[in-house]
Write a protein that holds these residues in place. Structure first.
Motif, PDB file in Angstrom:
ATOM      1  N   VAL A 144       0.847  -1.188   0.000  1.00 21.30           N
ATOM      2  CA  VAL A 144       0.000   0.000   0.000  1.00 21.30           C
ATOM      3  C   VAL A 144       0.882   1.236   0.000  1.00 21.30           C
ATOM      4  O   VAL A 144       1.834   1.342   0.790  1.00 21.30           O
ATOM      5  N   GLU A 145       0.572   2.168  -0.906  1.00 22.17           N
ATOM      6  CA  GLU A 145       1.292   3.439  -1.021  1.00 22.17           C
ATOM      7  C   GLU A 145       0.488   4.552  -0.362  1.00 22.17           C
ATOM      8  O   GLU A 145      -0.748   4.511  -0.335  1.00 22.17           O
ATOM      9  N   PHE A 146       1.212   5.588   0.116  1.00 19.39           N
ATOM     10  CA  PHE A 146       0.579   6.691   0.840  1.00 19.39           C
ATOM     11  C   PHE A 146       1.027   8.032   0.283  1.00 19.39           C
ATOM     12  O   PHE A 146       2.096   8.137  -0.341  1.00 19.39           O
ATOM     13  N   ALA A 147       0.208   9.059   0.543  1.00 14.53           N
ATOM     14  CA  ALA A 147       0.553  10.407   0.075  1.00 14.53           C
ATOM     15  C   ALA A 147       1.822  10.912   0.742  1.00 14.53           C
ATOM     16  O   ALA A 147       2.575  11.694   0.159  1.00 14.53           O
ATOM     17  N   SER A 148       2.063  10.486   1.971  1.00 17.55           N
ATOM     18  CA  SER A 148       3.296  10.841   2.666  1.00 17.55           C
ATOM     19  C   SER A 148       3.772   9.641   3.461  1.00 17.55           C
ATOM     20  O   SER A 148       2.964   8.857   3.973  1.00 17.55           O
ATOM     21  N   GLY A 149       5.074   9.499   3.558  1.00 22.83           N
ATOM     22  CA  GLY A 149       5.631   8.345   4.239  1.00 22.83           C
ATOM     23  C   GLY A 149       5.789   7.177   3.298  1.00 22.83           C
ATOM     24  O   GLY A 149       5.207   7.128   2.208  1.00 22.83           O
ATOM     25  N   GLY A 150       6.596   6.214   3.697  1.00 22.72           N
ATOM     26  CA  GLY A 150       6.898   5.089   2.840  1.00 22.72           C
ATOM     27  C   GLY A 150       5.766   4.089   2.743  1.00 22.72           C
ATOM     28  O   GLY A 150       4.802   4.131   3.516  1.00 22.72           O
ATOM     29  N   PRO A 151       5.864   3.168   1.777  1.00 29.78           N
ATOM     30  CA  PRO A 151       4.836   2.143   1.605  1.00 29.78           C
ATOM     31  C   PRO A 151       4.886   1.126   2.739  1.00 29.78           C
ATOM     32  O   PRO A 151       5.870   1.037   3.478  1.00 29.78           O
ATOM     33  N   VAL A 152       3.799   0.363   2.851  1.00 31.75           N
ATOM     34  CA  VAL A 152       3.704  -0.700   3.845  1.00 31.75           C
ATOM     35  C   VAL A 152       3.357  -1.993   3.124  1.00 31.75           C
ATOM     36  O   VAL A 152       2.474  -2.023   2.263  1.00 31.75           O
ATOM     37  N   ARG A 153       4.073  -3.041   3.481  1.00 29.94           N
ATOM     38  CA  ARG A 153       3.826  -4.378   2.940  1.00 29.94           C
ATOM     39  C   ARG A 153       3.157  -5.213   4.018  1.00 29.94           C
ATOM     40  O   ARG A 153       3.605  -5.261   5.166  1.00 29.94           O
ATOM     41  N   ALA A 154       2.043  -5.872   3.681  1.00 28.33           N
ATOM     42  CA  ALA A 154       1.304  -6.685   4.637  1.00 28.33           C
ATOM     43  C   ALA A 154       0.908  -7.998   3.999  1.00 28.33           C
ATOM     44  O   ALA A 154       0.747  -8.094   2.780  1.00 28.33           O
ATOM     45  N   ARG A 155       0.709  -9.007   4.846  1.00 26.79           N
ATOM     46  CA  ARG A 155       0.238 -10.294   4.342  1.00 26.79           C
ATOM     47  C   ARG A 155      -1.216 -10.191   3.906  1.00 26.79           C
ATOM     48  O   ARG A 155      -1.637 -10.845   2.955  1.00 26.79           O
ATOM     49  N   CYS A 156      -1.986  -9.364   4.610  1.00 27.14           N
ATOM     50  CA  CYS A 156      -3.384  -9.081   4.252  1.00 27.14           C
ATOM     51  C   CYS A 156      -3.687  -7.631   4.590  1.00 27.14           C
ATOM     52  O   CYS A 156      -3.017  -7.030   5.439  1.00 27.14           O
TER      53      CYS A 156
END
Length: 472
Positions: A144-156
């Protein structure tokens, strides 16, 4: 890139309840919220009896009870005089299998604070100011990408980001529905003098060009919730002066009696539901999956119960090694429930049904679904069966809801001697009862969300079901 087991998008009641449930199961979850803080309004103020049971299990019931109160009797006003009372809810009889019988009023902002505090106790986190701008997924997880801050990777990932869900749009999932009422509504939290706090004050329309006005004291606060209806096409004024004008025009109160506006919103009541509640490793819950008219108090409650249904399944798959096919049951179970509750909300809004037994949500269940394994035959419809909510009650010195509390399954045997034939299930709590009419005789495997998963006259077939849900 940050990583987590479950990324929950949205810090409303749905997202926070889910995060609490995951945290107590030892599942690493991160809640992200576009706003800089929790939602400030009272909007979803009615907590139904079934949701009270959920909050009991999640460990927040005492705080919820302390923060709120019962609904006051409606008082009808006309020309500055009290002309009659109006009961908002049909009365319910108390019973041993249902400890909560009436809705409990807590402003939504306070419910969210309580869930947020509980999440912090469990070590959970909420990242504010994180607006989703993109989402991709593969067989192993979601980025998941965000307008500010780095992306987050999740299993779900779980979309709990409201009716305008950015996650739902990124997935390309449609949402169809209808306008329940074309007349815009004002909802505001205000401070008012000159009205008692013992009644829900209702001012019917005075003419064809006016809508109703209702002013309800918000339990546990000094605020009142103002609800006003306007003719179709009206541009609702949310300012202090605008709300003062409405109160002055539709009641015996003067403009200066409205001393402060703490939150205000306008909306057009609508009912809508997403085409599906899952896309790959992403799940939709709450308003992201279904949007209700506020009439009847079904939206928040249905949403919290989405989270309660999904939480134990994610925990079983991600932490306990249950087969991933278990997650298929989320949409299978919750989509029909949401559809039914949407219809109920709409009928209550239009005055076609009263707020009664159905709105309390105690009768909802999952009979006939893939996780409801009823091995007995010839049962009457009113008998407890697989898929039904497991009743409370005190028998043989044990309160059943105390036995059910916590993130695990419970095996209840009633009026039957099967201890020597039960399969070894070390993660399952066991309760033996001599007799209880609410259950009848048999063996009942109660899911972590309080519904009967498997039922039988004996334990034959129980081991196979346990394997299906990851218990053995």
């Amino acid at each position: 890139m940050g990583t987590t087991d479950v990324l929950v998008v949205g810090a409303g009641p749905t997202g926070l309840a889910l995060a609490v449930d995951l945290a107590r199961r030892g599942v690493d979850a991160l809640v992200v919220e576009r706003a800089e803080g929790l939602f400030p309004g009272s909007r979803g103020k009615g907590i139904q009896p079934r949701t009270m049971e959920v909050f009991d299990d999640l460990g927040v019931l005492d705080a919820i009870r302390a923060a709120g109160g019962t609904y006051p009797v409606g008082m009808i006003w006309q020309d500055g005089k009290r002309v009659g009372e109006h009961r908002m809810f049909d009365p319910a009889e108390a019973s041993g299998d249902s400890p909560y019988t009436e809705p409990w009023m807590v402003p939504q902002w306070r419910t969210q604070e309580i869930l947020f505090e509980r999440l912090a106790e469990l070590g959970g986190k909420v990242a504010f100011g994180r607006e989703v701008t993109g989402l991709t997924q593969d067989e192993d997880g979601v980025t998941v990408e965000f307008a500010s801050g780095g992306p987050v990777r999740a299993r779900c990932a779980v979309a709990a980001d409201g009716g305008r869900s950015a996650v739902r749009r990124a997935l390309g999932i449609g949402m169809a529905g209808e306008t329940v009422d074309p007349n815009p509504m004002l909802v505001a939290d205000v401070r008012i003098t000159g009205l008692d706090r013992d009644n829900w004050h209702v001012f019917p329309p005075r003419g064809d060009d006016d809508g109703f006005l209702a002013i309800c004291p918000l339990a546990g606060t000094e605020d009142f919730q103002v609800v006003a209806q306007f003719p179709e096409g009206t541009d609702v004024d949310l300012s202090l002066d605008g709300i003062r004008k409405v109160v002055d025009a539709r009641s015996h109160l003067s403009p200066d009696d409205v001393t402060e506006v703490r939150w205000a919103s306008d909306f057009r009541p609508r009912a809508a539901m997403a085409d599906r509640f899952r896309a790959g490793r992403v799940f939709l819950a709450g308003d992201a999956a279904h949007v209700h008219s506020p009439a009847g108090g079904q939206g928040l409650n249905t949403s919290v119960q989405d989270a309660y249904n999904l939480g134990w399944k994610l925990g079983a798959v991600l932490r306990d090694g249950a087969p991933e096919s278990l997650l298929d049951s989320y949409e299978e179970e919750r989509l029909p429930i949401a559809a039914d509750m949407l219809g109920l909300s709409t009928r209550v809004h239009r005055g076609e049904v009263r707020r009664g037994a159905a709105t309390r949500q105690l009768g909802l269940g999952y009979r006939g679904r893939s996780l409801a394994a009823e091995t007995r035959t010839g049962l009457p419809d009113d008998a407890l069966q697989a898929g039904d909510r497991a009743p409370d009650g005190v028998r043989d010195g044990v309160r059943l809801f105390d036995a059910f509390r916590g993130p695990r399954w419970t095996l209840v045997t009633v009026d039957t001697d099967t201890d020597t034939t039960l399969p070894p299930l070390p993660a399952v709590r066991r309760v033996r009862i001599a007799s209880y009419e609410a259950y009848g005789a048999g063996v009942f495997l109660v899911r972590p969300d309080g519904y009967v998963g498997w039922a039988g006259a004996t334990s034959q077939g129980l081991a196979e079901y346990a394997t299906l849900v990851g218990l053995s």
